[in-house]
Design a protein around this motif. Sequence first.
Motif, mmCIF file in Angstrom:
data_model
loop_
_atom_site.group_PDB
_atom_site.id
_atom_site.type_symbol
_atom_site.label_atom_id
_atom_site.label_comp_id
_atom_site.label_asym_id
_atom_site.label_seq_id
_atom_site.Cartn_x
_atom_site.Cartn_y
_atom_site.Cartn_z
ATOM 1 N N PHE A 178 125.282 23.811 84.291
ATOM 2 C CA PHE A 178 124.372 22.851 83.665
ATOM 3 C C PHE A 178 124.972 22.240 82.402
ATOM 4 O O PHE A 178 124.639 21.119 82.032
ATOM 5 N N ASP A 191 117.302 16.810 80.941
ATOM 6 C CA ASP A 191 115.869 17.135 80.809
ATOM 7 C C ASP A 191 115.118 16.800 82.098
ATOM 8 O O ASP A 191 114.278 17.565 82.569
ATOM 9 N N ARG A 214 109.300 29.020 82.565
ATOM 10 C CA ARG A 214 110.628 28.685 82.035
ATOM 11 C C ARG A 214 110.987 29.793 81.050
ATOM 12 O O ARG A 214 110.244 30.075 80.112
ATOM 13 N N ARG A 294 128.321 31.636 92.384
ATOM 14 C CA ARG A 294 127.108 30.826 92.127
ATOM 15 C C ARG A 294 126.461 30.359 93.440
ATOM 16 O O ARG A 294 126.941 30.672 94.504
HETATM 17 N N1 LIG Z 1 119.119 18.732 78.776
HETATM 18 C C1 LIG Z 1 118.850 19.983 78.390
HETATM 19 N N2 LIG Z 1 119.821 20.887 78.371
HETATM 20 C C2 LIG Z 1 119.531 22.151 78.001
HETATM 21 C C3 LIG Z 1 118.231 22.527 77.642
HETATM 22 N N3 LIG Z 1 118.260 23.852 77.337
HETATM 23 C C4 LIG Z 1 119.531 24.284 77.509
HETATM 24 N N4 LIG Z 1 120.318 23.261 77.916
HETATM 25 C C5 LIG Z 1 121.768 23.262 78.163
HETATM 26 O O1 LIG Z 1 122.090 24.113 79.236
HETATM 27 C C6 LIG Z 1 123.473 24.423 79.135
HETATM 28 C C7 LIG Z 1 123.696 25.864 79.565
HETATM 29 O O2 LIG Z 1 125.057 26.064 79.621
HETATM 30 P P1 LIG Z 1 125.724 27.457 79.936
HETATM 31 O O3 LIG Z 1 124.839 28.578 79.466
HETATM 32 O O4 LIG Z 1 127.127 27.384 79.426
HETATM 33 O O5 LIG Z 1 125.717 27.601 81.484
HETATM 34 P P2 LIG Z 1 126.145 26.636 82.669
HETATM 35 O O6 LIG Z 1 126.955 25.468 82.215
HETATM 36 O O7 LIG Z 1 124.909 26.334 83.449
HETATM 37 O O8 LIG Z 1 127.133 27.535 83.512
HETATM 38 P P3 LIG Z 1 126.769 28.678 84.549
HETATM 39 O O9 LIG Z 1 125.376 29.173 84.219
HETATM 40 O O10 LIG Z 1 127.821 29.725 84.310
HETATM 41 O O11 LIG Z 1 126.851 28.091 85.905
HETATM 42 C C8 LIG Z 1 123.885 24.155 77.695
HETATM 43 O O12 LIG Z 1 124.734 23.039 77.677
HETATM 44 C C9 LIG Z 1 122.576 23.819 77.018
HETATM 45 O O13 LIG Z 1 122.726 22.832 75.997
HETATM 46 C C10 LIG Z 1 117.208 21.517 77.648
HETATM 47 O O14 LIG Z 1 116.034 21.745 77.341
HETATM 48 N N5 LIG Z 1 117.567 20.266 78.038
#
Ligand SMILES: Nc1nc2c(ncn2[C@@H]2O[C@H](COP(=O)(O)OP(=O)(O)OP(=O)(O)O)[C@@H](O)[C@H]2O)c(=O)[nH]1
Length: 301
Positions: A178, A191, A214, A294
């Motif tokens: 993400f 979002d 969530r 994954r």
């Molecule tokens: N747009 C948005 N992004 C969010 C929100 N909450 C968390 N994030 C993002 O989610 C991302 C999570 O990244 P990581 O924990 O590195 O995990 P990942 O990239 O999904 O990688 P893996 O879980 O290992 O597949 C971060 O970039 C956060 O900024 C939100 O409310 N809105």
Amino acid sequence: MMVERHRILVVDDERINRKLLSELLEEHHDVVIAKSGEQALERVQADSAVDLILLDVVMPGMSGHDVLRRLKASDATKDVPVIFITSLNSVDDEEIGLDLGAADYITKPFHPGIVRLRVENHLRFVRQRKILETLAGRDCLTEIDNRRRFEEVLEREWRRAGRGSGPMSVAIIDVDYFKQYNDHYGHARGDQALKAVAKALSGGPNRASDFVARYGGEEFVMLFPGTPADGARELAESVRHAVASLAIPHAHSAVAPHLTVSIGGATSDDYQSPGHALIEAADTMLYRAKAEGRNRVLWRD
Ligand SMILES: Nc1nc2c(ncn2[C@@H]2O[C@H](COP(=O)(O)OP(=O)(O)OP(=O)(O)O)[C@@H](O)[C@H]2O)c(=O)[nH]1
């Protein structure tokens, strides 16, 4: 004074006004600009993080009044406060604006200090509303229950469960890659994706006693009281499919061309141990699901 940054949309067809208002606010906030009513609606629909709108009334095409009517007609935007900034300065015009649901009304030529103070006043209400939603157990972005509510429900169900009520299962769902999604498509699209995932999770074939929330960031959690591992794992698989079939393009995922989730789950009927031990077990399985590639469900019986 430490000021929390908010996102403010400034809508005005005149360049000079957009410039003045942005300069006034951008030191403390993130300012987004729209040159017309139509563009304003597009911006708010694409960006659910807009906290406040400064809206000109008289514009060619869609007027500020029309924009406000449209915002009020949609559940997603009806609570975003709107301050009209206008050269229409009769009492009747002001009454029309407030009657449509504007939070405030400022007449041009405006006094910069007053605009800034009124904006801060309304942002204070925005912060208070967010706190109330959190206390009420709601997640502001996805409109499903939040972690606080989940923890209450887990504790209640765990206490209620006992001999004869069968095992309890829990699943933690985490969006894959993400960070890359946000980096590539932008936070606003991120979002929207989280909202769509939340909808897919809560729209599944769940019984009334099943619960989804969530958990934080891009993590969600589901609770299945009275459900053995096989059934819960199957439900988790259907959740994984539901998210994949949203077919949200993700060009920077190493696992699929669309958005996917990994799910870790655990089942227990050892109600003597604390409820959060079940969460920790699910979290360990999620960690393994990530490590093993994954886009999969792993379960601890
Ligand atoms: N747009 C948005 N992004 C969010 C929100 N909450 C968390 N994030 C993002 O989610 C991302 C999570 O990244 P990581 O924990 O590195 O995990 P990942 O990239 O999904 O990688 P893996 O879980 O290992 O597949 C971060 O970039 C956060 O900024 C939100 O409310 N809105």
